[in-house]
Design a protein around this motif. Structure first.
Motif, PDB file in Angstrom:
ATOM      1  N   ILE A  44       0.836  -1.199   0.000  1.00 12.95           N
ATOM      2  CA  ILE A  44       0.000   0.000   0.000  1.00 12.95           C
ATOM      3  C   ILE A  44       0.871   1.249   0.000  1.00 12.95           C
ATOM      4  CG2 ILE A  44      -1.623   1.368   1.390  1.00 12.95           C
ATOM      5  CD1 ILE A  44      -2.892  -1.280   2.292  1.00 12.95           C
ATOM      6  N   GLY A  45       1.929   1.213   0.797  1.00 17.36           N
ATOM      7  CA  GLY A  45       2.834   2.351   0.862  1.00 17.36           C
ATOM      8  C   GLY A  45       3.461   2.674  -0.484  1.00 17.36           C
ATOM      9  N   HIS A  46       3.783   1.647  -1.255  1.00 13.86           N
ATOM     10  CA  HIS A  46       4.323   1.878  -2.597  1.00 13.86           C
ATOM     11  C   HIS A  46       3.259   2.477  -3.510  1.00 13.86           C
ATOM     12  CE1 HIS A  46       6.350   1.261  -6.440  1.00 13.86           C
ATOM     13  NE2 HIS A  46       5.215   0.735  -6.872  1.00 13.86           N
ATOM     14  N   LEU A  47       2.058   1.911  -3.483  1.00 17.52           N
ATOM     15  CA  LEU A  47       0.994   2.378  -4.379  1.00 17.52           C
ATOM     16  C   LEU A  47       0.576   3.806  -4.072  1.00 17.52           C
ATOM     17  CD1 LEU A  47      -1.200  -0.864  -4.577  1.00 17.52           C
ATOM     18  CD2 LEU A  47       0.294   0.069  -6.351  1.00 17.52           C
ATOM     19  N   GLU A  48       0.778   4.254  -2.841  1.00 16.80           N
ATOM     20  CA  GLU A  48       0.439   5.631  -2.490  1.00 16.80           C
ATOM     21  C   GLU A  48       1.242   6.644  -3.310  1.00 16.80           C
ATOM     22  OE1 GLU A  48      -0.729   5.036   2.258  1.00 16.80           O
ATOM     23  OE2 GLU A  48       1.264   5.712   1.669  1.00 16.80           O
ATOM     24  N   ARG A  49       2.423   6.222  -3.793  1.00 13.12           N
ATOM     25  CA  ARG A  49       3.335   7.155  -4.473  1.00 13.12           C
ATOM     26  C   ARG A  49       3.357   6.959  -5.996  1.00 13.12           C
ATOM     27  NH1 ARG A  49       6.215   4.799  -0.326  1.00 13.12           N
ATOM     28  NH2 ARG A  49       7.506   3.620  -1.800  1.00 13.12           N
ATOM     29  N   VAL A  50       2.510   6.089  -6.502  1.00 12.09           N
ATOM     30  CA  VAL A  50       2.520   5.747  -7.927  1.00 12.09           C
ATOM     31  C   VAL A  50       1.913   6.864  -8.769  1.00 12.09           C
ATOM     32  CG1 VAL A  50       1.352   4.218  -9.595  1.00 12.09           C
ATOM     33  CG2 VAL A  50       2.574   3.251  -7.636  1.00 12.09           C
ATOM     34  N   THR A  51       2.457   7.031  -9.975  1.00 10.20           N
ATOM     35  CA  THR A  51       1.876   7.946 -10.960  1.00 10.20           C
ATOM     36  C   THR A  51       1.579   7.153 -12.236  1.00 10.20           C
ATOM     37  OG1 THR A  51       4.082   8.577 -11.747  1.00 10.20           O
ATOM     38  CG2 THR A  51       3.082   9.959 -10.049  1.00 10.20           C
ATOM     39  N   VAL A  52       0.899   7.798 -13.182  1.00 11.34           N
ATOM     40  CA  VAL A  52       0.546   7.122 -14.426  1.00 11.34           C
ATOM     41  C   VAL A  52       1.517   7.484 -15.542  1.00 11.34           C
ATOM     42  CG1 VAL A  52      -1.914   6.869 -13.934  1.00 11.34           C
ATOM     43  CG2 VAL A  52      -1.071   8.981 -14.957  1.00 11.34           C
ATOM     44  N   GLU A  53       1.431   6.732 -16.626  1.00 12.94           N
ATOM     45  CA  GLU A  53       2.223   7.007 -17.810  1.00 12.94           C
ATOM     46  C   GLU A  53       1.680   8.247 -18.522  1.00 12.94           C
ATOM     47  OE1 GLU A  53       4.720   3.802 -19.183  1.00 12.94           O
ATOM     48  OE2 GLU A  53       4.859   5.035 -17.370  1.00 12.94           O
ATOM     49  N   ALA A  54       2.370   8.668 -19.565  1.00 13.30           N
ATOM     50  CA  ALA A  54       1.953   9.860 -20.321  1.00 13.30           C
ATOM     51  C   ALA A  54       0.548   9.711 -20.896  1.00 13.30           C
ATOM     52  CB  ALA A  54       2.955  10.142 -21.438  1.00 13.30           C
ATOM     53  N   ASN A  55       0.144   8.462 -21.214  1.00 14.76           N
ATOM     54  CA  ASN A  55      -1.191   8.234 -21.787  1.00 14.76           C
ATOM     55  C   ASN A  55      -2.272   8.061 -20.718  1.00 14.76           C
ATOM     56  OD1 ASN A  55      -0.658   5.710 -20.753  1.00 14.76           O
ATOM     57  ND2 ASN A  55      -0.863   4.614 -22.691  1.00 14.76           N
ATOM     58  N   GLY A  56      -1.889   8.218 -19.456  1.00 14.88           N
ATOM     59  CA  GLY A  56      -2.868   8.150 -18.379  1.00 14.88           C
ATOM     60  C   GLY A  56      -3.068   6.776 -17.774  1.00 14.88           C
TER      61      GLY A  56
END
Length: 249
Positions: A44-56
């Motif tokens: 969960i701690g990792h997923l809290e900091r995730v972002t998406v790719e340029a295509n969303g």
């Protein structure tokens, strides 16, 4: 062979391959043996900091890690026979590990937003459905404090556009189509929502009907529709359509 013999691009590709292999291994592990409390918190701690790719969309690594977490919250076994269900209960940390439910619930109830609110919403919806499923098991009165909070958790997920995120950042990912168990888990997530939370679905329908009346009135008066109108039911129906196409192909 020394890394000096590789170009910067080759080293970068090797790192990406290692990350992907590790994520896929964790996903396979979680499908067969759901993670314990501490490992779930780390995920969960990792997923809290995730972002998406340029295509969303989510990249292959974080998509695999999201699916690993969703399988940790999967309690679809409650539909099986009593004997098979009892065997599964004793293998599931969610129900056997002390303070698992209290700790995870507290973490997901936290008001602090993740980098991707839609990702947070997806995890919250999965947790809400896990709580609803647990409430149907015998002898869970000690967990009433948490199981009775399932609808509130689902409402948090809906407020952060969970169905839109699943449609625009998960289902559209090129990696989603390549793994049958990804499709199956998200399909079950939505069917569980429809089956286990019928009153919440009815609320979405009623809200959509009211918004439709407001749009109609605005058009009759020559005004623009209010920009605050939500489209949760529309996003849910579009998501169901995409998943049905995948299941039929």
């Amino acid at each position: 062979m020394s890394l000096r013999n590789y170009s910067e691009r080759e080293v970068s590709d090797l790192i990406k391959e290692c990350r992907q292999s590790l994520a896929e291994s964790l996903f396979a592990w979680a499908c067969q043996s759901p993670l314990g409390k501490e490992d779930t918190l780390l995920l969960i701690g990792h997923l809290e900091r995730v972002t998406v790719e340029a295509n969303g969309s989510l990249d292959a690594v974080n998509l695999a890690l999201l699916m690993a977490l969703l399988y940790c919250f999967d309690i679809s076994f409650i539909e099986q026979s009593t004997e098979e269900r009892d065997d599964m209960i004793h293998q599931l940390p969610l129900l056997t590990e002390k303070q698992y439910i209290a700790t995870i619930h507290s973490r997901l109830q936290d008001s602090q937003l993740w980098k991707l609110p839609g990702l947070q919403a997806t995890v919250r919806l999965a947790w809400a459905l896990a709580l609803r499923g647990i409430s149907q098991l015998p002898d869970v009165t000690a967990l009433a404090e948490f199981t009775e909070a399932d609808e509130a958790m689902a409402e948090l997920a809906i407020a952060d556009n969970v169905f839109l995120f699943l449609m625009e950042s998960v289902v559209v990912s090129e990696y989603f189509y390549q793994e049958e168990f990804y499709i199956r888990r998200v399909h079950n997530l939505i069917t569980d929502f429809l089956a286990l939370m019928p009153m919440k679905v009815k609320q979405l329908r009623n809200r959509a009907d009211e918004d439709a009346r407001m749009i109609h009135m605005s058009m009759q008066m020559g005004n623009e529709p209010p920009i605050s109108l939500r489209r949760d039911l529309e996003h849910l129906m579009l998501l169901i359509g995409k998943l049905l196409v995948l299941r039929l192909n």
